[in-house]
Scaffold this motif. Structure first.
Motif, PDB file in Angstrom:
ATOM      1  N   PRO A 102       0.820  -1.219   0.000  1.00 42.33           N
ATOM      2  CA  PRO A 102       0.000   0.000   0.000  1.00 42.33           C
ATOM      3  C   PRO A 102       0.852   1.266   0.000  1.00 42.33           C
ATOM      4  N   GLY A 103       0.472   2.209  -0.865  1.00 44.18           N
ATOM      5  CA  GLY A 103       1.171   3.475  -0.976  1.00 44.18           C
ATOM      6  C   GLY A 103       2.212   3.516  -2.077  1.00 44.18           C
ATOM      7  N   GLU A 104       2.624   2.360  -2.591  1.00 43.49           N
ATOM      8  CA  GLU A 104       3.637   2.333  -3.644  1.00 43.49           C
ATOM      9  C   GLU A 104       3.006   2.571  -5.006  1.00 43.49           C
ATOM     10  N   GLU A 105       3.773   3.178  -5.904  1.00 40.29           N
ATOM     11  CA  GLU A 105       3.305   3.504  -7.245  1.00 40.29           C
ATOM     12  C   GLU A 105       4.222   2.882  -8.291  1.00 40.29           C
ATOM     13  N   ILE A 106       3.645   2.558  -9.447  1.00 44.97           N
ATOM     14  CA  ILE A 106       4.431   2.162 -10.606  1.00 44.97           C
ATOM     15  C   ILE A 106       3.937   2.968 -11.796  1.00 44.97           C
ATOM     16  N   ARG A 107       4.763   3.051 -12.798  1.00 45.16           N
ATOM     17  CA  ARG A 107       4.420   3.787 -14.009  1.00 45.16           C
ATOM     18  C   ARG A 107       4.300   2.798 -15.165  1.00 45.16           C
ATOM     19  N   VAL A 108       3.205   2.914 -15.919  1.00 41.70           N
ATOM     20  CA  VAL A 108       2.992   2.105 -17.116  1.00 41.70           C
ATOM     21  C   VAL A 108       2.629   3.065 -18.242  1.00 41.70           C
ATOM     22  N   GLY A 109       3.565   3.342 -19.136  1.00 43.57           N
ATOM     23  CA  GLY A 109       3.305   4.334 -20.171  1.00 43.57           C
ATOM     24  C   GLY A 109       2.932   5.669 -19.552  1.00 43.57           C
ATOM     25  N   ASP A 110       1.797   6.214 -19.979  1.00 42.74           N
ATOM     26  CA  ASP A 110       1.341   7.497 -19.457  1.00 42.74           C
ATOM     27  C   ASP A 110       0.398   7.356 -18.262  1.00 42.74           C
ATOM     28  N   VAL A 111       0.385   6.186 -17.655  1.00 40.43           N
ATOM     29  CA  VAL A 111      -0.522   5.913 -16.537  1.00 40.43           C
ATOM     30  C   VAL A 111       0.291   5.577 -15.290  1.00 40.43           C
ATOM     31  N   THR A 112      -0.187   6.069 -14.150  1.00 44.46           N
ATOM     32  CA  THR A 112       0.385   5.706 -12.853  1.00 44.46           C
ATOM     33  C   THR A 112      -0.590   4.796 -12.115  1.00 44.46           C
ATOM     34  N   VAL A 113      -0.068   3.740 -11.524  1.00 48.87           N
ATOM     35  CA  VAL A 113      -0.877   2.822 -10.720  1.00 48.87           C
ATOM     36  C   VAL A 113      -0.381   2.883  -9.286  1.00 48.87           C
ATOM     37  N   ARG A 114      -1.292   3.196  -8.374  1.00 53.86           N
ATOM     38  CA  ARG A 114      -0.939   3.289  -6.948  1.00 53.86           C
ATOM     39  C   ARG A 114      -1.710   2.219  -6.177  1.00 53.86           C
ATOM     40  N   ALA A 115      -0.992   1.452  -5.375  1.00 49.56           N
ATOM     41  CA  ALA A 115      -1.623   0.442  -4.529  1.00 49.56           C
ATOM     42  C   ALA A 115      -2.197   1.101  -3.283  1.00 49.56           C
ATOM     43  N   VAL A 116      -3.411   0.692  -2.913  1.00 52.23           N
ATOM     44  CA  VAL A 116      -4.068   1.231  -1.721  1.00 52.23           C
ATOM     45  C   VAL A 116      -4.559   0.058  -0.869  1.00 52.23           C
ATOM     46  N   PRO A 117      -4.770   0.271   0.413  1.00 48.96           N
ATOM     47  CA  PRO A 117      -5.177  -0.840   1.281  1.00 48.96           C
ATOM     48  C   PRO A 117      -6.584  -1.334   0.957  1.00 48.96           C
ATOM     49  N   ALA A 118      -6.821  -2.593   1.319  1.00 47.95           N
ATOM     50  CA  ALA A 118      -8.158  -3.181   1.279  1.00 47.95           C
ATOM     51  C   ALA A 118      -8.371  -3.940   2.579  1.00 47.95           C
ATOM     52  N   LEU A 119      -9.607  -4.022   3.013  1.00 46.89           N
ATOM     53  CA  LEU A 119      -9.963  -4.779   4.210  1.00 46.89           C
ATOM     54  C   LEU A 119     -10.438  -6.157   3.773  1.00 46.89           C
ATOM     55  N   HIS A 120      -9.512  -7.101   3.684  1.00 50.89           N
ATOM     56  CA  HIS A 120      -9.828  -8.438   3.175  1.00 50.89           C
ATOM     57  C   HIS A 120      -8.683  -9.368   3.550  1.00 50.89           C
ATOM     58  N   ASP A 121      -8.972 -10.653   3.653  1.00 49.90           N
ATOM     59  CA  ASP A 121      -7.948 -11.659   3.932  1.00 49.90           C
ATOM     60  C   ASP A 121      -7.120 -11.878   2.673  1.00 49.90           C
ATOM     61  N   GLY A 122      -5.840 -11.563   2.736  1.00 51.20           N
ATOM     62  CA  GLY A 122      -5.003 -11.644   1.557  1.00 51.20           C
ATOM     63  C   GLY A 122      -4.261 -12.950   1.379  1.00 51.20           C
ATOM     64  N   ARG A 123      -4.490 -13.936   2.243  1.00 49.89           N
ATOM     65  CA  ARG A 123      -3.741 -15.185   2.158  1.00 49.89           C
ATOM     66  C   ARG A 123      -4.126 -16.000   0.929  1.00 49.89           C
ATOM     67  N   ARG A 124      -3.195 -16.853   0.493  1.00 51.23           N
ATOM     68  CA  ARG A 124      -3.483 -17.725  -0.653  1.00 51.23           C
ATOM     69  C   ARG A 124      -4.511 -18.769  -0.282  1.00 51.23           C
ATOM     70  N   ILE A 125      -4.423 -19.304   0.908  1.00 46.12           N
ATOM     71  CA  ILE A 125      -5.371 -20.305   1.374  1.00 46.12           C
ATOM     72  C   ILE A 125      -5.887 -19.858   2.731  1.00 46.12           C
ATOM     73  N   PRO A 126      -6.991 -20.433   3.205  1.00 44.80           N
ATOM     74  CA  PRO A 126      -7.553 -19.964   4.484  1.00 44.80           C
ATOM     75  C   PRO A 126      -6.591 -20.066   5.651  1.00 44.80           C
ATOM     76  N   VAL A 127      -5.715 -21.084   5.657  1.00 40.31           N
ATOM     77  CA  VAL A 127      -4.706 -21.180   6.710  1.00 40.31           C
ATOM     78  C   VAL A 127      -3.365 -21.422   6.045  1.00 40.31           C
ATOM     79  N   GLY A 128      -2.318 -20.976   6.668  1.00 42.19           N
ATOM     80  CA  GLY A 128      -0.998 -21.187   6.085  1.00 42.19           C
ATOM     81  C   GLY A 128      -0.042 -20.104   6.515  1.00 42.19           C
TER      82      GLY A 128
END
Length: 256
Positions: A102-128
């Motif tokens: 969250p908060g990091e940006e990347i540049r793709v051509g003339d577009v900027t993409v910024r990551a922002v937080p989400a309220l969600h379980d981000g794990r690949r599987i329910p436990v691990g």
């Protein structure tokens, strides 16, 4: 026109801005484990054409390796920090991988993409042992487009996302019940009222449903899009909601 949006179903969208094609959470299958696609055709090959692909979190209906394998070699793939450790198959796809927090940006051509937080379980599987943050993204070119991924409401959402023109918001799910960390139609309308975009498009509903559960709370499959339109009209009447069909492309009638 500043931005075009195509909704392919579930959380899969193509956002075109400033000549850059950005694809979100690609899922290009008729069946995923116990889920089957009940509405809309599997996206055509053109859906996999992108300059950059954004993955919001590691759940298999958002980070789906066979769907990512349809991308052209060398395509820029943006994933949450820690994803390549949690999902080793990512490094074998021949894509240009970028991990973000969250908060990091990347540049793709003339577009900027910024990551922002989400309220969600981000794990690949329910436990691990492997954890990665769930993310949303703000795509900024001529317009500012917020792709929320999967998220619940959280107090700092508007501050984290910032000013936007268009919100792509989840309004449902793939089963009869939504757990913690999701938006239903009502909570998505509350999010719109807090975020204050000019336009909003409901996503993440009406596509996949568990096999054998067609008769269990079927309104949760069919109704969220229309409910979001009604509830947003009440809570944020100044926001134009565009409910797209599967594979439908929308562009604003006037420039932002």
């Amino acid at each position: 026109m500043p931005v075009d949006v195509t909704w392919w179903g579930h959380a899969t969208c193509t956002v075109e801005d400033s000549g850059v094609r950005v694809l979100t959470d690609p899922l290009f299958v008729s069946r995923l484990a116990h889920l089957r696609r009940r509405r809309g055709a599997v996206p055509p090959p053109e859906a996999a054409v992108a300059d950059a692909v954004l993955v919001s979190h590691l759940h298999r209906d958002h980070l789906h390796l066979p769907s990512l394998a349809r991308l052209a070699g060398g395509t820029r793939l943006v994933v949450p920090h820690g994803a390549t450790r949690a999902v080793p198959g990512l490094s074998r796809l021949g894509l240009e991988l970028t991990e973000v927090s969250p908060g990091e940006e990347i540049r793709v051509g003339d577009v900027t993409v910024r990551a922002v937080p989400a309220l969600h379980d981000g794990r690949r599987i329910p436990v691990g042992p492997h954890r990665s943050p769930a993310l949303g993204y703000v795509i900024t070119g001529e317009a500012r487009t917020y792709f929320a991924g999967d998220t619940g409401l959280f107090d700092s959402m508007a501050a984290e996302v910032g000013p936007i023109d268009l919100a792509l918001l989840p309004v449902g799910g793939w089963g009869p019940y939504l757990g913690h960390g999701h938006l239903d139609a009502g909570r998505a309308a509350q999010a719109v009222a807090a975020l204050g975009p000019r336009s909003a498009v409901p996503v993440h509903y009406g596509t996949y449903w568990p096999i054998g559960l067609d008769g269990v709370r079927p309104h949760e499959f069919h109704a969220p899009g229309e409910e979001f339109v009604r509830k947003t009209a009440r809570l944020a009447p100044e926001v134009a909601v565009h409910r797209l069909g599967h594979g439908e492309r929308w562009r604003p009638e006037v420039s932002w």
